[in-house]
Every structure is written in C-alpha cells, then in structure tokens.
Design a protein around this motif. Structure first.
Motif, PDB file in Angstrom:
ATOM      1  N   UNK A 123       0.835  -1.049   0.230  1.00  0.00           N
ATOM      2  CA  UNK A 123      -0.288   0.101   0.175  1.00  0.00           C
ATOM      3  C   UNK A 123       1.139   1.498   0.248  1.00  0.00           C
ATOM      4  N   UNK A 124       2.108   1.489   0.568  1.00  0.00           N
ATOM      5  CA  UNK A 124       2.855   2.602   0.937  1.00  0.00           C
ATOM      6  C   UNK A 124       3.867   1.955  -0.122  1.00  0.00           C
ATOM      7  N   UNK A 150       1.791   2.245  11.830  1.00  0.00           N
ATOM      8  CA  UNK A 150       0.656   2.520  12.252  1.00  0.00           C
ATOM      9  C   UNK A 150      -0.491   2.174  12.134  1.00  0.00           C
ATOM     10  N   UNK A 151      -0.816   2.262  10.344  1.00  0.00           N
ATOM     11  CA  UNK A 151      -1.939   1.439  10.089  1.00  0.00           C
ATOM     12  C   UNK A 151      -2.140  -0.381  10.462  1.00  0.00           C
ATOM     13  N   UNK A 176       3.262  12.262   1.854  1.00  0.00           N
ATOM     14  CA  UNK A 176       2.185  12.999   1.452  1.00  0.00           C
ATOM     15  C   UNK A 176       0.734  12.266   0.596  1.00  0.00           C
ATOM     16  N   UNK A 177       1.418  11.346  -0.177  1.00  0.00           N
ATOM     17  CA  UNK A 177       0.434  11.049  -1.452  1.00  0.00           C
ATOM     18  C   UNK A 177       0.456   9.726  -0.622  1.00  0.00           C
ATOM     19  N   UNK A 178       0.942   8.589   0.391  1.00  0.00           N
ATOM     20  CA  UNK A 178       0.827   7.898   0.400  1.00  0.00           C
ATOM     21  C   UNK A 178      -0.996   8.879   1.762  1.00  0.00           C
ATOM     22  N   UNK A 179      -0.766   9.598   2.733  1.00  0.00           N
ATOM     23  CA  UNK A 179      -1.322  10.010   2.958  1.00  0.00           C
ATOM     24  C   UNK A 179      -2.626  10.446   2.544  1.00  0.00           C
ATOM     25  N   UNK A 182      -5.350   7.381   2.176  1.00  0.00           N
ATOM     26  CA  UNK A 182      -5.212   7.168   2.923  1.00  0.00           C
ATOM     27  C   UNK A 182      -7.062   8.251   3.265  1.00  0.00           C
ATOM     28  N   UNK A 183      -6.763   9.438   3.014  1.00  0.00           N
ATOM     29  CA  UNK A 183      -7.637   9.898   3.060  1.00  0.00           C
ATOM     30  C   UNK A 183      -8.545   9.526   2.770  1.00  0.00           C
TER      31      UNK A 183
END
Ligand code: ADP
Ligand code: MG
Length: 240
Positions: A123-124, A150-151, A176-179, A182-183
């Motif tokens: 995923x990351x 954390x996930x 930021x792309x991974x975040x 997630x959003x």
C-alpha cells in the motif's frame, strides 16, 4: 470521532493549551497550522494521552479520556500516530517493525502479522523493502514504513505531527501521496502540517492555532485566501 471541550494543559506554571474546543467528525481530515510553540504537538499528544490533561474533556470514539474507568491503553490502540522523526526501531528490519505491535498487542500470529505487514508495505509502495533495515532507507521511505506500522494496528483514526518536516524537499511528495490515499479511503485524520497544498487538496478543515488557542478555523480555501484574524494573516504572510 473526537470531541474536545475546554482543554487546558499546563507544564508547571506554563499554560500551553488555554481552552481548546473542537469536534472532529468520522472520516474528516483536519489540518492544524500555527507558529512554532503554539501548542500543536501538545494538542495532538493530549488526544491520545501521551500527555495528561490538566482540565477539560477529551472524548475519543465515545471514551472520555479523563474518566478513570476508561481503559487508556485500549483507546490508544485505536489511534495511530506518526511523528516528525520516524521513530522506527533501528535494530529491526522493516517488516519486523510493522509486525511487532500487532503480535504483542493484537495477539496476531507471526503468519497473520507478516501477511498484514506485507499488504501494508504494498500500500505504501515499499513491497521490495521488507527485509531492509531503517538505516538503509531514505527518510521518505522510513516515514512510509512508520505510516504502515501505525496502520497495522487498524486504527480508527490517525494523528500526524509534521510528518514531512524532517524530509528533504524531494521526498515530501511521496509521503503526502500515501496520506492522501488514506484520506480518500475515509480515514479520520488530524494532521499538523505546513504543507498548504496538501491542506487545500485533502483537508476538509484547517485549524489555526496560536498561543494555546484555536484562533480561527474553516474551509482550507477560505482560511488561506481570506483569513479573518490578524494573527492568521500574519502567520500566513510569513510562510507563504
Ligand atoms: P508546537 O508543536 O506548536 O511547536 P508544542 O506543543 O511542542 O508546540 O509546545 C508548546 C509549548 O509547550 C512550548 O513552549 C514548549 O516549550 C512547551 N512544552 C512542550 N512539551 C513540554 C514538556 N514536556 N515539558 C515542558 N514544556 C513543554
Ligand atoms: Mg510541534
């Protein structure tokens, strides 16, 4: 998801949070901005009881953190946290870093936690780094591992404290792309960040903190282009 009512926090005589009120809805992405020393980190740390609360109420997913009957450790497992410094265990490799808490806290088997960890690495975007040690990775990669770690606890919400501030500029985007992903998947997120592009694109709301209070909050576009308070204007002039 998070309700904060008249939160005060003192370190000795130094009152760092001077009455914070805010609600964070499920699936909301809230970005917190403000000058250094304004209390942003302390605020985040109060949300998962890394700091004790001096007075006021913090209710996380229905659990009042000030209530002595609340199982703080249980509530904490619902909250993922990512710091400026990635805080990976240096003597464990990437997959071991991710597997540790699910095995210890969630009592997952070695096999289950490894499978979960590998999925998160995918995923990351770090499937090929499972056996590497943190020191062999770039800062951006380490921070993505920290997010995967954390996930792995399957938190209901994620707190980020300046997750890209320690990174070289060219590595900020990948984190930021991974975040952002997630959003988009609907994670509830509170993000202390000065990345205005991220706040505008991904944030549902921006909180501007100064001197221990929330001075102004609202739609990112509105805060950045038409701030109401002089203090917000002054701060934005300095960073933009
Ligand atoms: P920010 O994240 O907005 O830069 P912080 O929440 O880190 O601000 O800090 C706000 C204030 O609280 C600062 O004056 C800082 O010195 C003080 N502070 C933070 N943590 C502690 C601590 N553990 N002990 C004493 N003072 C602290
Ligand atoms: Mg801080």
């Amino acid at each position: 998801m998070i309700k904060v009512k008249d939160l005060h926090k003192k370190f000795g005589n130094n009152e760092v949070l001077k009455g914070i009120d805010c609600h964070i809805e499920p699936q909301e992405v809230v970005c917190v901005i403000g000058p250094s020393g304004s209390g942003k980190s302390t605020f985040l740390r109060c949300l998962n009881m890394l700091e004790s609360i001096t007075s006021g109420d913090v209710v996380v997913d229905g659990h009042n953190l000030s209530d002595s009957k609340t199982d703080i450790n249980m509530v904490r497992t619902e909250i993922g946290m990512v710091f400026q410094q990635f805080n990976l265990f240096p003597h464990k490799n990437v997959i071991e870093n991710i597997m540790l808490a699910p095995q210890k806290v969630r009592k997952l088997s070695e096999k289950e936690s490894r499978a979960r960890g590998l999925k998160l690495l995918e995923k990351v975007g770090l499937s090929d780094k499972a056996e590497q040690f943190p020191s062999q990775l770039s800062g951006g990669q380490q921070q993505r591992v920290a997010i995967a770690r954390a996930l792995a606890m399957e938190p209901k919400m994620m707190l980020f404290d300046e997750p890209t501030s320690a990174l070289d500029p060219e590595l900020v985007g990948e984190v930021l792309e991974v975040m952002k992903q997630l959003a988009l998947e609907g994670m509830t997120m509170v993000v202390v960040t000065h990345e205005m592009g991220f706040a505008k694109e991904v944030g549902d709301r921006v909180l501007f903190m100064d001197d221990g209070v929330i001075v102004e909050q609202g739609d990112p576009e509105q805060i950045f282009t038409n701030p109401q308070s002089e203090r917000t204007k002054e701060f934005l002039n300095k960073i933009l």
